[in-house]
Design a protein around this motif. Structure first.
Motif, PDB file in Angstrom:
ATOM      1  N   GLY A 101      65.426  57.419  35.946  1.00  0.00           N
ATOM      2  CA  GLY A 101      64.559  56.317  36.348  1.00  0.00           C
ATOM      3  C   GLY A 101      65.240  54.972  36.461  1.00  0.00           C
ATOM      4  O   GLY A 101      64.565  53.950  36.610  1.00  0.00           O
ATOM      5  N   PHE A 102      66.596  54.936  36.415  1.00  0.00           N
ATOM      6  CA  PHE A 102      67.303  53.658  36.507  1.00  0.00           C
ATOM      7  C   PHE A 102      67.034  52.969  37.849  1.00  0.00           C
ATOM      8  O   PHE A 102      66.799  51.764  37.903  1.00  0.00           O
ATOM      9  CB  PHE A 102      68.811  53.868  36.336  1.00  0.00           C
ATOM     10  N   ASP A 103      67.090  53.738  38.932  1.00  0.00           N
ATOM     11  CA  ASP A 103      66.891  53.150  40.260  1.00  0.00           C
ATOM     12  C   ASP A 103      65.496  52.555  40.394  1.00  0.00           C
ATOM     13  O   ASP A 103      65.312  51.448  40.915  1.00  0.00           O
ATOM     14  CB  ASP A 103      67.111  54.207  41.351  1.00  0.00           C
ATOM     15  N   GLN A 104      64.498  53.306  39.932  1.00  0.00           N
ATOM     16  CA  GLN A 104      63.120  52.829  40.050  1.00  0.00           C
ATOM     17  C   GLN A 104      62.872  51.610  39.163  1.00  0.00           C
ATOM     18  O   GLN A 104      62.099  50.713  39.528  1.00  0.00           O
ATOM     19  CB  GLN A 104      62.149  53.956  39.678  1.00  0.00           C
ATOM     20  N   LEU A 105      63.545  51.555  38.002  1.00  0.00           N
ATOM     21  CA  LEU A 105      63.405  50.377  37.141  1.00  0.00           C
ATOM     22  C   LEU A 105      64.013  49.151  37.812  1.00  0.00           C
ATOM     23  O   LEU A 105      63.449  48.044  37.731  1.00  0.00           O
ATOM     24  CB  LEU A 105      64.089  50.638  35.790  1.00  0.00           C
ATOM     25  N   PHE A 106      65.141  49.337  38.496  1.00  0.00           N
ATOM     26  CA  PHE A 106      65.764  48.235  39.240  1.00  0.00           C
ATOM     27  C   PHE A 106      64.807  47.736  40.329  1.00  0.00           C
ATOM     28  O   PHE A 106      64.605  46.520  40.491  1.00  0.00           O
ATOM     29  CB  PHE A 106      67.071  48.718  39.871  1.00  0.00           C
ATOM     30  N   VAL A 107      64.190  48.667  41.070  1.00  0.00           N
ATOM     31  CA  VAL A 107      63.239  48.287  42.125  1.00  0.00           C
ATOM     32  C   VAL A 107      62.040  47.557  41.533  1.00  0.00           C
ATOM     33  O   VAL A 107      61.565  46.551  42.067  1.00  0.00           O
ATOM     34  CB  VAL A 107      62.781  49.545  42.900  1.00  0.00           C
ATOM     35  N   LEU A 108      61.558  48.047  40.389  1.00  0.00           N
ATOM     36  CA  LEU A 108      60.398  47.412  39.753  1.00  0.00           C
ATOM     37  C   LEU A 108      60.722  45.982  39.317  1.00  0.00           C
ATOM     38  O   LEU A 108      59.901  45.068  39.511  1.00  0.00           O
ATOM     39  CB  LEU A 108      59.955  48.242  38.546  1.00  0.00           C
ATOM     40  N   ILE A 109      61.913  45.764  38.747  1.00  0.00           N
ATOM     41  CA  ILE A 109      62.291  44.415  38.312  1.00  0.00           C
ATOM     42  C   ILE A 109      62.333  43.462  39.502  1.00  0.00           C
ATOM     43  O   ILE A 109      61.786  42.349  39.452  1.00  0.00           O
ATOM     44  CB  ILE A 109      63.664  44.460  37.601  1.00  0.00           C
ATOM     45  N   GLN A 110      62.968  43.898  40.597  1.00  0.00           N
ATOM     46  CA  GLN A 110      63.046  43.051  41.787  1.00  0.00           C
ATOM     47  C   GLN A 110      61.649  42.746  42.333  1.00  0.00           C
ATOM     48  O   GLN A 110      61.339  41.615  42.719  1.00  0.00           O
ATOM     49  CB  GLN A 110      63.868  43.744  42.883  1.00  0.00           C
ATOM     50  N   VAL A 261      75.244  48.754  34.978  1.00  0.00           N
ATOM     51  CA  VAL A 261      76.125  47.742  35.562  1.00  0.00           C
ATOM     52  C   VAL A 261      76.288  47.964  37.067  1.00  0.00           C
ATOM     53  O   VAL A 261      76.186  47.012  37.867  1.00  0.00           O
ATOM     54  CB  VAL A 261      77.501  47.766  34.861  1.00  0.00           C
ATOM     55  N   ALA A 262      76.518  49.210  37.479  1.00  0.00           N
ATOM     56  CA  ALA A 262      76.704  49.495  38.913  1.00  0.00           C
ATOM     57  C   ALA A 262      75.446  49.179  39.712  1.00  0.00           C
ATOM     58  O   ALA A 262      75.515  48.587  40.796  1.00  0.00           O
ATOM     59  CB  ALA A 262      77.101  50.963  39.102  1.00  0.00           C
ATOM     60  N   THR A 263      74.278  49.552  39.181  1.00  0.00           N
ATOM     61  CA  THR A 263      73.018  49.305  39.899  1.00  0.00           C
ATOM     62  C   THR A 263      72.709  47.818  39.977  1.00  0.00           C
ATOM     63  O   THR A 263      72.300  47.308  41.023  1.00  0.00           O
ATOM     64  CB  THR A 263      71.858  50.044  39.208  1.00  0.00           C
TER      65      THR A 263
END
Length: 343
Positions: A101-110, A261-263
């Motif tokens: 869920g790292f990608d989806q968490l990044f999208v949610l934060i943005q 870090v990469a995401t």
């Protein structure tokens, strides 16, 4: 169940044919040759990307190109190593850390930033503050999930992965809901920010990320022999005297930091890890992490730098490389699923 060892001390599962000294030496030579070939290809891709087609001020052009190369190298190493480690501790070659869920968490934060403060706030925010917040949120989420589930008696790693899938779906649904409530102009800016970009990375963030990923890489190398044993499975690792839970815990911490870090640096690149980790296993033909990790990192550098070179110099396209990588990685993922289903 039990395990045995080869003449060089390398553990193998019980029932597996123990290679002779000659076969073992031949395998080592093949691994070294493959690493040398990959290193030469990576150097050739870097040199071609840096020097082909330069016009005008060489100093200015080289500064921009080397910054892009450094970005692709840092991101490639982080994604490749985190994917190899995650597949080792889960014992599954079709999983990558993005399933947590790292990608989806990044999208949610943005999306939440744009929803609460508008697209202008996202565009003008201090990149160091934004980067730190995103990394802290993703590492914190991973740590809480790990301590909540994996630390309990009777829980196993697959429960944590399943919980990661559920939380990823929740984050994606919340992000979609918030995206529907913002105005169309802000939505366009948000969609643009969600595509992974290798071209607009802050130099200060790049240097900090390189140091952090270098520290995680050094920690991983110290664990490489125990990771070789963990790859045999929990029972074999325990019988061989390796604290399986402790090694898995450390590996998951490393994975969380590398992926976060990469995401946060360039955005989500979903299928790159799956692609390079499995290609590395096929090319070097070993489970030894002292060989597998550098091979995966070199393949990631070749993929990113070589792919960007072809897009810019051969097809003269402005399309984001990550779109192509995700498309090729998605096709490769389907091929892996079909192959595994036939076994």
């Amino acid at each position: 169940m039990s395990a045995t060892t080869t003449t060089s001390g390398t553990p193998v599962a019980a029932g597996t044919a123990v290679p002779t000294a000659t076969a073992f030496a031949a395998a080592r030579r093949r691994e070294r040759r493959m690493l040398a070939v990959l290193a030469l290809l990576a150097l050739a891709a870097v040199a071609a990307f840096a020097f082909i087609g330069i016009k005008g001020n060489w100093e200015f052009a080289l500064a921009i190109r080397f910054r892009k190369i450094a970005t692709m190298a840092v991101v490639g190493v982080a994604i490749a190593w985190s994917s190899v480690l995650f597949q080792t501790v889960t014992g599954n070659r079709i999983l990558t850390p993005s399933i947590m869920g790292f990608d989806q968490l990044f999208v949610l934060i943005q999306t939440v930033i744009v929803f609460l403060f508008g697209a202008l706030a996202l565009a003008t925010a201090d990149p160091r503050l934004l980067f730190s917040g995103q990394v802290a949120a993703m590492v914190g989420f991973s740590t809480l999930l790990h301590r909540w589930l994996f630390g309990r008696r009777g829980r196993d790693l697959y429960v944590m992965v399943l919980a990661g899938v559920i939380f990823g779906t929740l984050f994606g649904s919340l992000a979609n809901l918030a995206a529907r409530l913002i105005n169309p102009n802000d939505f366009v800016v948000l969609q643009d920010s969600l595509f992974a970009s290798l071209n607009q990375v802050d130099p200060g963030l790049l240097g900090f990320s390189a140091l952090l990923i270098g520290a995680m890489a050094a920690w991983t190398l110290r664990l490489r022999h125990r990771l070789d044993v963990v790859a045999l499975g929990r029972d074999h690792a325990t019988n061989l005297g390796v604290d399986h839970a402790a090694v898995v815990n450390r590996a998951l911490v490393i994975v969380a930091v590398l992926v976060s870090v990469a995401t946060a640096l360039v955005g989500p690149i979903t299928f790159l890890g799956l692609l390079v980790a499995n290609l590395a296993r096929q090319l070097v033909g070993t489970f030894r992490h002292g060989v597998l990790l550098p091979a995966a990192a070199l393949i990631a550098v070749i993929t990113l730098v070589g792919g960007q070179l072809i897009l810019e110099r051969v097809f003269t396209m402005d399309t984001a490389l990550t779109v192509i990588v995700n498309f090729v990685g998605g096709v490769y993922f389907i091929a892996l699923l079909i192959r595994e289903s036939r076994r």
